[in-house]
Enzyme design. Structure first.
Site, PDB file in Angstrom:
ATOM      1  CB  SER A  80      -1.142  -0.010   1.105  1.00  7.85           C
ATOM      2  OG  SER A  80      -1.912   0.728   1.236  1.00  7.85           O
ATOM      3  CG  PHE A 142      -7.885   2.780   6.949  1.00 10.44           C
ATOM      4  CD1 PHE A 142      -7.845   3.816   5.855  1.00 10.44           C
ATOM      5  CD2 PHE A 142      -6.485   2.260   7.120  1.00 10.44           C
ATOM      6  CE1 PHE A 142      -7.308   3.323   4.517  1.00 10.44           C
ATOM      7  CE2 PHE A 142      -6.006   2.202   5.688  1.00 10.44           C
ATOM      8  CZ  PHE A 142      -6.153   3.195   5.004  1.00 10.44           C
ATOM      9  CD  GLN A 146      -5.460  -1.573   5.749  1.00 12.13           C
ATOM     10  OE1 GLN A 146      -4.887  -2.457   5.275  1.00 12.13           O
ATOM     11  NE2 GLN A 146      -5.838  -0.064   6.321  1.00 12.13           N
ATOM     12  CG  ASP A 204      -7.492  -4.244  -2.186  1.00  9.39           C
ATOM     13  OD1 ASP A 204      -8.110  -3.017  -1.083  1.00  9.39           O
ATOM     14  OD2 ASP A 204      -6.466  -3.694  -2.319  1.00  9.39           O
ATOM     15  CG  HIS A 232      -5.900  -2.945   0.985  1.00 10.64           C
ATOM     16  ND1 HIS A 232      -5.388  -2.357   0.393  1.00 10.64           N
ATOM     17  CD2 HIS A 232      -5.147  -1.810   2.085  1.00 10.64           C
ATOM     18  CE1 HIS A 232      -4.612  -1.456   0.341  1.00 10.64           C
ATOM     19  NE2 HIS A 232      -4.424  -0.877   1.411  1.00 10.64           N
TER      20      HIS A 232
END
Length: 254
Positions: A80, A142, A146, A204, A232
């Site tokens: 990422s 967050f 993911q 993702d 993710h």
């Protein structure tokens, strides 16, 4: 500036760069398996984990900092945000980066008319706006984003939450989020000459697999690994398959 780095094992050097909001410890299980064959360096990026913050989180400056910290040629694994930094490192210091392994990353993290493979700007801005008032809750939300769509999301999210503050409370997340809002590293693809392995989850929502396919077409020497059921963080949700493919790439390029 002193970066916090944990080192495991002996052998060819492998540097692992984590994603936004986390720290090098997120790769601990992967690193333990690689450490039988490699010297694995788990970096806390500036402002994350136990590394001090920079006034401005600039991708080129962070890449130069890493190149100075690791003067010998190394293979670089970036997830990422870490993958964005890895692209800058390989483009700016081609003699220092033997190969790239890019995991669920992108040259650009904001969707627009020229780049459909990303989130809307408002999604990242909402994270930035809520950091001050609800720091821990924002990071946990967050993390949940993911994992969205992965079949083992609950277990993977539990593992991530356990790691979140294990290196202390991060001090510089907002500048790094600013980089994700403004970054556009598409022009770097033609300057990256080292071999690259690309690891992407088909589910993702943060860095859609289209970003990986674009990199596979744009980098001169790249192989794309798609994980149909992953989101993710394929290195967490599909650990064994990921480690097997990554180790094969690293051994080939060592």
């Amino acid at each position: 500036m002193n970066l916090f780095v944990e080192t495991l094992g002996q052998g060819p050097d492998v540097v692992m760069l984590h994603g936004w909001g986390l720290h090098g410890g997120v790769f601990a299980r992967v690193a333990e398996q690689l450490a039988t064959r490699f010297c694995v360096h788990l970096v806390d990026l500036p402002g994350h984990g136990a590394s001090p913050a920079l006034p401005r989180f600039d991708a080129d400056a962070v890449a130069d900092l890493l190149a100075a910290h690791f003067p010998l040629p190394a293979q670089v694994v970036g997830w990422s945000l870490g993958g964005l930094i890895a692209q800058h490192w390989a483009a700016r210091h081609p003699d220092k980066v033997k190969s790239l392994a890019l995991v669920a990353t992108s040259p650009r993290f904001v969707r627009d008319e020229t780049w459909p493979h990303a989130q809307a700007r408002a999604s990242i801005e909402a994270v930035a706006q809520s950091l001050d008032g609800a720091f821990e809750q924002t990071l946990e939300r967050f993390l949940a984003l993911q994992m969205m769509g992965a079949p083992s999301a609950r277990d993977t999210l539990k593992a991530l939450r356990g790691e979140l503050f294990s290196h202390g409370r991060p001090q510089g997340l907002l500048p790094a989020l600013g980089l994700l809002l403004e970054a556009d590293a598409r022009a770097l693809a033609g300057r990256i000459q080292c071999p690259a392995a690309l690891f992407y989850g088909a589910r993702d929502a943060i860095t859609p697999i289209g970003a990986g396919r674009w990199l596979a077409e744009s980098l001169p020497d790249a192989v794309l690994y798609e994980f149909p059921q992953a989101s993710h963080a394929p290195f967490l949700s599909h650990e064994q398959d990921f480690v097997r493919a990554l180790a094969e790439h690293l051994e080939t390029q060592a």
